[in-house]
Enzyme design. Structure first.
Site, PDB file in Angstrom:
ATOM      1  N   ARG A 188       0.867  -1.175   0.000  1.00 42.73           N
ATOM      2  CA  ARG A 188       0.000   0.000   0.000  1.00 42.73           C
ATOM      3  C   ARG A 188       0.904   1.226   0.000  1.00 42.73           C
ATOM      4  NH1 ARG A 188      -2.151  -3.593   3.881  1.00 42.73           N
ATOM      5  NH2 ARG A 188      -4.293  -4.280   3.468  1.00 42.73           N
ATOM      6  N   LYS A 203      -1.870  -1.776   7.767  1.00 41.38           N
ATOM      7  CA  LYS A 203      -3.286  -1.682   8.096  1.00 41.38           C
ATOM      8  C   LYS A 203      -3.647  -2.824   9.037  1.00 41.38           C
ATOM      9  CE  LYS A 203      -7.823  -1.717   5.814  1.00 41.38           C
ATOM     10  NZ  LYS A 203      -8.521  -1.832   4.503  1.00 41.38           N
ATOM     11  N   HIS A 240      -3.264   2.598  -5.342  1.00 37.87           N
ATOM     12  CA  HIS A 240      -3.726   1.273  -4.919  1.00 37.87           C
ATOM     13  C   HIS A 240      -3.924   0.330  -6.100  1.00 37.87           C
ATOM     14  CE1 HIS A 240      -4.751  -0.792  -1.246  1.00 37.87           C
ATOM     15  NE2 HIS A 240      -5.777  -1.370  -1.828  1.00 37.87           N
ATOM     16  N   ARG A 298      -1.192  -2.172  -6.377  1.00 41.58           N
ATOM     17  CA  ARG A 298      -1.331  -3.325  -5.478  1.00 41.58           C
ATOM     18  C   ARG A 298      -2.307  -4.342  -6.056  1.00 41.58           C
ATOM     19  NH1 ARG A 298      -1.196  -5.144   0.030  1.00 41.58           N
ATOM     20  NH2 ARG A 298      -3.249  -5.721   0.846  1.00 41.58           N
ATOM     21  N   HIS A 337      -3.865 -10.242   3.713  1.00 37.27           N
ATOM     22  CA  HIS A 337      -5.302 -10.357   3.957  1.00 37.27           C
ATOM     23  C   HIS A 337      -5.567 -11.378   5.058  1.00 37.27           C
ATOM     24  CE1 HIS A 337      -6.330  -8.870  -0.382  1.00 37.27           C
ATOM     25  NE2 HIS A 337      -6.064  -7.877   0.447  1.00 37.27           N
ATOM     26  N   TYR A 355      -9.934 -11.201  -6.750  1.00 36.70           N
ATOM     27  CA  TYR A 355      -9.046 -11.085  -7.911  1.00 36.70           C
ATOM     28  C   TYR A 355      -9.271 -12.204  -8.924  1.00 36.70           C
ATOM     29  CZ  TYR A 355      -6.746  -7.603  -5.051  1.00 36.70           C
ATOM     30  OH  TYR A 355      -6.497  -6.495  -4.282  1.00 36.70           O
TER      31      TYR A 355
END
Length: 326
Positions: free
Chosen positions: A144, A169, A275, A278, A301, A310
C-alpha cells in the site's frame, strides 16, 4: 506529515476530543481514528447536532438507511459507517444498541481496476526518482502507499530479497517479495537515507518517530540507522506529538500526485490510483498461476475471501476460456 495525529488538549473536554483520546488509548491506527470521527460527525449532523447519549437504536437505523437510500453508498462504505457508530456506542459510551434493523445498501461491491503489465510499466516510465521507486514497490511487492512511505531501513532484507512490512493496516506484519530489478535502486535509496541521517546527527538532530512505546523501551533506537525511513522527507520538521524536530518520511500525497501525473502523461484513462498497483500485483501473480493462499499471505489479507475477488478481475479469458465466436 499527513499520518501524524492532530494534537489534543492535556485534559480533553469537547466530545470529539474525548472520543479521539479514547481511540488513541486503544492504539488504533490514525486512519481508523479519522474514519471513525468522520462518520460519527456525520451521524451527529444527521440528527440535528443532538448529543449521541440522547440518541439510540432508532436514530442509528434511520441514519444507516439514509446512507443506503439517499446517498447510495456502497456496501463497504455502509459497513464502515456501521463499525464507527457501533464503536462509539459500545466501546466509548458503554451503550448497547441491541439488534439493529437498518435497510442495507443494494449497491454491490465493484471489481477493482487493474493495470496490464504494459500499462504499469508505461506509468512507471513517466516517473522519476524516489516517487518512481515507491510506485515500483507498490507494483512489484504489493505494498500500500502507506506501507511504502513508512518502510524503515531494517525492513529491507537484500540477502533474502524480501521486505518486512510492519507498519500496516490492522497492524498485521507480513513478509513479501523484493523484485530483483529493484535491488540496486533500493540499495542506493537506503544509502541516501543513511547519508542524510548522518548529516542530521552531525547537526544535532537525527531522531525518528518510533511506533507504540518503543521510544521509552529503547531510548537510543530513535537515532539508530535501522529505524530510519527508507524514503526520508527532504526537510526536518517539528513533530506535533512531542515538539521534537525530526525527519519524517515523504508524504503519501506526494506519491499520489506523482502517480496521477504519470497517469495523465501515459494517456491511460482508467479510474486508477496508487492502490491500483497493489491490485495489479495480485492479478498478475494470479494469472501466472500463483496459489491464491500465497497471494493472500503476500498481501496480508486476514480472510482469503478478500483475496478471492481477484479471481473475478482476471476474467475467464485469462483462464483459457474462449468465446464460441472465436
Amino acid at each position: 506529515m499527513d499520518d501524524i495525529p492532530v494534537p489534543l488538549p492535556a485534559r480533553p473536554s469537547r466530545f470529539m476530543d474525548c472520543f479521539r483520546a479514547f481511540i488513541r488509548a486503544r492504539h488504533l491506527a490514525y486512519k481508523t481514528e479519522k474514519t471513525y470521527c468522520f462518520w460519527v460527525k456525520d451521524f451527529i449532523r444527521f440528527n440535528g447536532m443532538q448529543r449521541p447519549e440522547d440518541l439510540g437504536k432508532t436514530e442509528v437505523d434511520k441514519w444507516l438507511g439514509h446512507l443506503a437510500n439517499r446517498r447510495a453508498v456502497s456496501i463497504n462504505t455502509q459497513k464502515t459507517a456501521l463499525n464507527a457508530v457501533v464503536f462509539l456506542y459500545k466501546q466509548f459510551l458503554n451503550i448497547d444498541l441491541g439488534d439493529l434493523q437498518f435497510e442495507r445498501t443494494s449497491k454491490g461491491r465493484r471489481l477493482p481496476v487493474v493495470f496490464t503489465h504494459e500499462e504499469a510499466m508505461a506509468i512507471l516510465g513517466n516517473m522519476q526518482g524516489h516517487h518512481k521507486l515507491a510506485a515500483s514497490l507498490m507494483y512489484g511487492s504489493g505494498l500500500r502507499v502507506m506501507e511504502t512511505v513508512r518502510l524503515r531501513v531494517q525492513d529491507v532484507d537484500f540477502g533474502r530479497q524480501c521486505l518486512f512490512v510492519r507498519e500496516t493496516k490492522g497492524d498485521k506484519w507480513r513478509r513479501t517479495i523484493l523484485p530483483r530489478s529493484l535491488l540496486q535502486p533500493l540499495q542506493a535509496q537506503v544509502e541516501f537515507a543513511l547519508a542524510l541521517h548522518k548529516r542530521d546527527l552531525e547537526e544535532g538532530f537525527g531522531e525518528v518517530y518510533l511506533p507504540g512505546a518503543l521510544a521509552k523501551k529503547y531510548p537510543r533506537a530513535a537515532t539508530s540507522p535501522g529505524w530510519q525511513y527508507v524514503f526520508p522527507a527532504p526537510e526536518r520538521a517539528t513533530d506535533p506529538r512531542s515538539d521534537v524536530i525530526r525527519r519524517h518520511h515523504i508524504g503519501e500525497q506526494q506519491v499520489r500526485r506523482a502517480v496521477a501525473s504519470a497517469l495523465r502523461i501515459s494517456g491511460i484513462r482508467k479510474k486508477a490510483s496508487c492502490h491500483t498497483f497493489r491490485h495489479s500485483f495480485a492479478t498478475n501473480l494470479l494469472s501466472k498461476g500463483t496459489d491464491i493462499r500465497n497471494i493472500q499471505e503476500l498481501l496480508g489479507h486476514t480472510d482469503v475471501n478478500t483475496t478471492m475477488i481477484y479471481t473475478h478481475v482476471i476474467g475467464v479469458h485469462e483462464r483459457g476460456v474462449v468465446s464460441p465466436l472465436d
